[in-house]
Design a protein around this motif. Structure first.
Motif, mmCIF file in Angstrom:
data_model
loop_
_atom_site.group_PDB
_atom_site.id
_atom_site.type_symbol
_atom_site.label_atom_id
_atom_site.label_comp_id
_atom_site.label_asym_id
_atom_site.label_seq_id
_atom_site.Cartn_x
_atom_site.Cartn_y
_atom_site.Cartn_z
ATOM 1 N N MET A 145 0.851 -1.181 0.000
ATOM 2 C CA MET A 145 0.000 0.000 0.000
ATOM 3 C C MET A 145 0.889 1.234 0.000
ATOM 4 O O MET A 145 2.034 1.181 0.444
ATOM 5 C CB MET A 145 -0.899 0.024 1.244
ATOM 6 N N HIS A 146 0.351 2.357 -0.485
ATOM 7 C CA HIS A 146 1.078 3.609 -0.378
ATOM 8 C C HIS A 146 1.175 3.993 1.103
ATOM 9 O O HIS A 146 0.258 3.729 1.888
ATOM 10 C CB HIS A 146 0.354 4.699 -1.160
ATOM 11 N N LYS A 147 2.283 4.589 1.492
ATOM 12 C CA LYS A 147 2.527 4.867 2.910
ATOM 13 C C LYS A 147 1.442 5.734 3.537
ATOM 14 O O LYS A 147 1.129 5.592 4.729
ATOM 15 C CB LYS A 147 3.906 5.495 3.095
ATOM 16 N N LYS A 148 0.838 6.630 2.759
ATOM 17 C CA LYS A 148 -0.220 7.476 3.302
ATOM 18 C C LYS A 148 -1.461 6.650 3.623
ATOM 19 O O LYS A 148 -2.064 6.802 4.698
ATOM 20 C CB LYS A 148 -0.570 8.594 2.316
ATOM 21 N N LYS A 149 -1.835 5.768 2.705
ATOM 22 C CA LYS A 149 -2.995 4.908 2.936
ATOM 23 C C LYS A 149 -2.718 3.912 4.049
ATOM 24 O O LYS A 149 -3.609 3.583 4.848
ATOM 25 C CB LYS A 149 -3.366 4.182 1.643
ATOM 26 N N LEU A 150 -1.479 3.416 4.112
ATOM 27 C CA LEU A 150 -1.101 2.490 5.168
ATOM 28 C C LEU A 150 -1.227 3.151 6.537
ATOM 29 O O LEU A 150 -1.685 2.535 7.508
ATOM 30 C CB LEU A 150 0.333 2.002 4.942
ATOM 31 N N LYS A 151 -0.828 4.392 6.617
ATOM 32 C CA LYS A 151 -0.938 5.131 7.875
ATOM 33 C C LYS A 151 -2.398 5.304 8.275
ATOM 34 O O LYS A 151 -2.752 5.193 9.459
ATOM 35 C CB LYS A 151 -0.258 6.491 7.747
ATOM 36 N N GLU A 152 -3.261 5.546 7.299
ATOM 37 C CA GLU A 152 -4.686 5.732 7.581
ATOM 38 C C GLU A 152 -5.337 4.434 8.065
ATOM 39 O O GLU A 152 -6.087 4.440 9.033
ATOM 40 C CB GLU A 152 -5.406 6.229 6.330
ATOM 41 N N ARG A 153 -5.039 3.323 7.394
ATOM 42 C CA ARG A 153 -5.670 2.046 7.748
ATOM 43 C C ARG A 153 -4.977 1.391 8.928
ATOM 44 O O ARG A 153 -5.613 0.710 9.733
ATOM 45 C CB ARG A 153 -5.683 1.113 6.538
ATOM 46 N N LEU A 163 7.122 -20.900 3.398
ATOM 47 C CA LEU A 163 7.840 -20.043 2.461
ATOM 48 C C LEU A 163 8.324 -18.778 3.158
ATOM 49 O O LEU A 163 7.808 -18.382 4.195
ATOM 50 C CB LEU A 163 6.945 -19.668 1.280
ATOM 51 N N GLN A 164 9.327 -18.143 2.573
ATOM 52 C CA GLN A 164 9.895 -16.936 3.140
ATOM 53 C C GLN A 164 9.096 -15.709 2.702
ATOM 54 O O GLN A 164 8.744 -15.576 1.534
ATOM 55 C CB GLN A 164 11.345 -16.768 2.695
ATOM 56 N N LEU A 165 8.848 -14.822 3.664
ATOM 57 C CA LEU A 165 8.130 -13.582 3.375
ATOM 58 C C LEU A 165 9.122 -12.451 3.131
ATOM 59 O O LEU A 165 10.051 -12.250 3.919
ATOM 60 C CB LEU A 165 7.222 -13.221 4.555
ATOM 61 N N ARG A 166 8.922 -11.728 2.039
ATOM 62 C CA ARG A 166 9.700 -10.524 1.750
ATOM 63 C C ARG A 166 8.705 -9.364 1.682
ATOM 64 O O ARG A 166 8.257 -8.961 0.628
ATOM 65 C CB ARG A 166 10.457 -10.681 0.431
ATOM 66 N N ARG A 167 8.366 -8.847 2.853
ATOM 67 C CA ARG A 167 7.305 -7.828 2.935
ATOM 68 C C ARG A 167 7.682 -6.536 2.235
ATOM 69 O O ARG A 167 6.811 -5.748 1.871
ATOM 70 C CB ARG A 167 6.936 -7.559 4.396
ATOM 71 N N ASN A 168 8.983 -6.302 2.033
ATOM 72 C CA ASN A 168 9.441 -5.098 1.363
ATOM 73 C C ASN A 168 10.054 -5.392 -0.003
ATOM 74 O O ASN A 168 10.956 -4.699 -0.457
ATOM 75 C CB ASN A 168 10.454 -4.356 2.235
ATOM 76 N N GLY A 169 9.542 -6.414 -0.666
ATOM 77 C CA GLY A 169 10.025 -6.726 -2.003
ATOM 78 C C GLY A 169 9.597 -5.683 -3.019
ATOM 79 O O GLY A 169 10.259 -5.451 -4.031
ATOM 80 N N LEU A 170 8.455 -5.051 -2.750
ATOM 81 C CA LEU A 170 7.934 -3.979 -3.599
ATOM 82 C C LEU A 170 7.628 -2.757 -2.753
ATOM 83 O O LEU A 170 7.361 -2.866 -1.559
ATOM 84 C CB LEU A 170 6.651 -4.426 -4.302
ATOM 85 N N GLU A 171 7.652 -1.597 -3.380
ATOM 86 C CA GLU A 171 7.254 -0.359 -2.715
ATOM 87 C C GLU A 171 6.254 0.363 -3.615
ATOM 88 O O GLU A 171 6.455 0.450 -4.838
ATOM 89 C CB GLU A 171 8.462 0.538 -2.448
ATOM 90 N N ARG A 172 5.191 0.868 -3.028
ATOM 91 C CA ARG A 172 4.201 1.625 -3.791
ATOM 92 C C ARG A 172 4.566 3.101 -3.707
ATOM 93 O O ARG A 172 4.537 3.700 -2.630
ATOM 94 C CB ARG A 172 2.798 1.385 -3.246
ATOM 95 N N VAL A 173 4.919 3.691 -4.836
ATOM 96 C CA VAL A 173 5.409 5.068 -4.852
ATOM 97 C C VAL A 173 4.370 6.045 -5.393
ATOM 98 O O VAL A 173 4.580 7.256 -5.377
ATOM 99 C CB VAL A 173 6.701 5.181 -5.693
ATOM 100 N N LYS A 174 3.261 5.516 -5.861
ATOM 101 C CA LYS A 174 2.201 6.359 -6.417
ATOM 102 C C LYS A 174 0.894 6.046 -5.708
ATOM 103 O O LYS A 174 0.469 4.888 -5.659
ATOM 104 C CB LYS A 174 2.062 6.086 -7.920
ATOM 105 N N GLN A 175 0.299 7.074 -5.133
ATOM 106 C CA GLN A 175 -0.992 6.884 -4.479
ATOM 107 C C GLN A 175 -2.083 6.867 -5.529
ATOM 108 O O GLN A 175 -2.243 7.824 -6.289
ATOM 109 C CB GLN A 175 -1.260 7.985 -3.450
ATOM 110 N N THR A 176 -2.823 5.774 -5.579
ATOM 111 C CA THR A 176 -3.827 5.600 -6.621
ATOM 112 C C THR A 176 -5.230 5.643 -6.036
ATOM 113 O O THR A 176 -5.442 5.298 -4.874
ATOM 114 C CB THR A 176 -3.633 4.263 -7.363
ATOM 115 N N GLN A 177 -6.179 6.024 -6.869
ATOM 116 C CA GLN A 177 -7.571 6.003 -6.451
ATOM 117 C C GLN A 177 -8.082 4.576 -6.447
ATOM 118 O O GLN A 177 -7.462 3.666 -7.000
ATOM 119 C CB GLN A 177 -8.416 6.854 -7.413
#
Length: 241
Positions: free
Chosen positions: A121-129, A147-161
């Motif tokens: 999720m985008h960091k702003k939305k993550l903070k809200e939820r 299985l191994q978890l890589r929670r930071n394998g991706l980063e959302r850099v664009k806040q989408t509707q």
């Protein structure tokens, strides 16, 4: 701050002394759901543990996005019930492990050569939820599958509707350039195969955008998994295949 205090401190404290209520019907429950609502959620599961939608990158889905499963996902995301992700992730893991597609995705690789990456999720939305439901699903999925978890394998850099109600073209444009490779993979492309996990799969616009970013970085995506989908299986396709 109030939401954090309730979720992290007060709610767990009260649950020690009081039986928690089912988030779907408010009946007393020994687990995340009462027995009745758990059976209702299971009614939404595809036969044989799940359904695979084939393609260059296969998509494995546990159930149909309808009825009690739809209500459970909504309660998890919008009514502050992150605990619902725990059983849903377990059920997704159990269905995947027992599916033909998991055998093909693992192939000659051992489980330690496969990593699981949640759609971020985008960091702003993550903070809200306060939580990322895809990450929580992936966490319990990994607990069951090993299985191994890589929670930071991706980063959302664009806040989408929200994508609900958008056409396929609008969805593609909305999620374009929404992701970048996360810090878990920035020091070098992993030799492991990646499984992407999300909560709901609709047109595939979101996961396809994520897949392109990973592939551009030389990271191989073996499959996509989600707890629910709005898609209907083809009548000609074998169930679970």
């Amino acid at each position: 701050m109030i939401k954090f205090f309730w979720r992290k401190i007060l709610k767990p404290f009260l649950n020690i002394f009081l039986k928690s209520n089912c988030p779907l019907c408010q009946r007393p429950a020994d687990r995340e759901f009462c027995k009745y609502c758990e059976r209702q959620v299971w009614q939404c599961q595809f036969p044989h543990g799940g359904q695979t939608f084939p393609g260059k990158i296969p998509v494995f889905i546990w159930g149909e996005y309808k009825d009690s499963l739809k209500r459970a996902i909504a309660a998890m995301k919008y009514q502050d019930n992150p605990q619902i992700a725990r059983p849903l992730g377990y059920w997704l893991g159990d269905g995947w492990l027992n599916s033909p597609v998991s055998k093909r995705q693992v192939g000659t690789n051992t489980l330690d050569k496969i990593v699981v990456v949640p759609i971020p999720m985008h960091k702003k939305k993550l903070k809200e939820r306060g939580f990322n439901q895809a990450e929580l699903l992936a966490k319990s999925f990994c607990e069951l599958t090993g299985l191994q978890l890589r929670r930071n394998g991706l980063e959302r850099v664009k806040q989408t509707q929200a994508l609900f109600g958008l056409s396929s073209g609008e969805r593609l444009e909305t999620v374009k350039d929404a992701f970048t490779v996360g810090k878990d993979f920035r020091r070098g492309s992993p030799r492991s195969l990646v499984l992407l996990v999300d909560d709901i799969y609709t047109t595939g616009a979101t996961v396809n955008s994520a897949i392109k970013v990973l592939q551009k970085a030389g990271i191989k995506v073996a499959g996509v998994l989600a707890i629910a989908t709005t898609k209907k299986p083809s009548p000609r396709r074998g169930v679970g295949e």
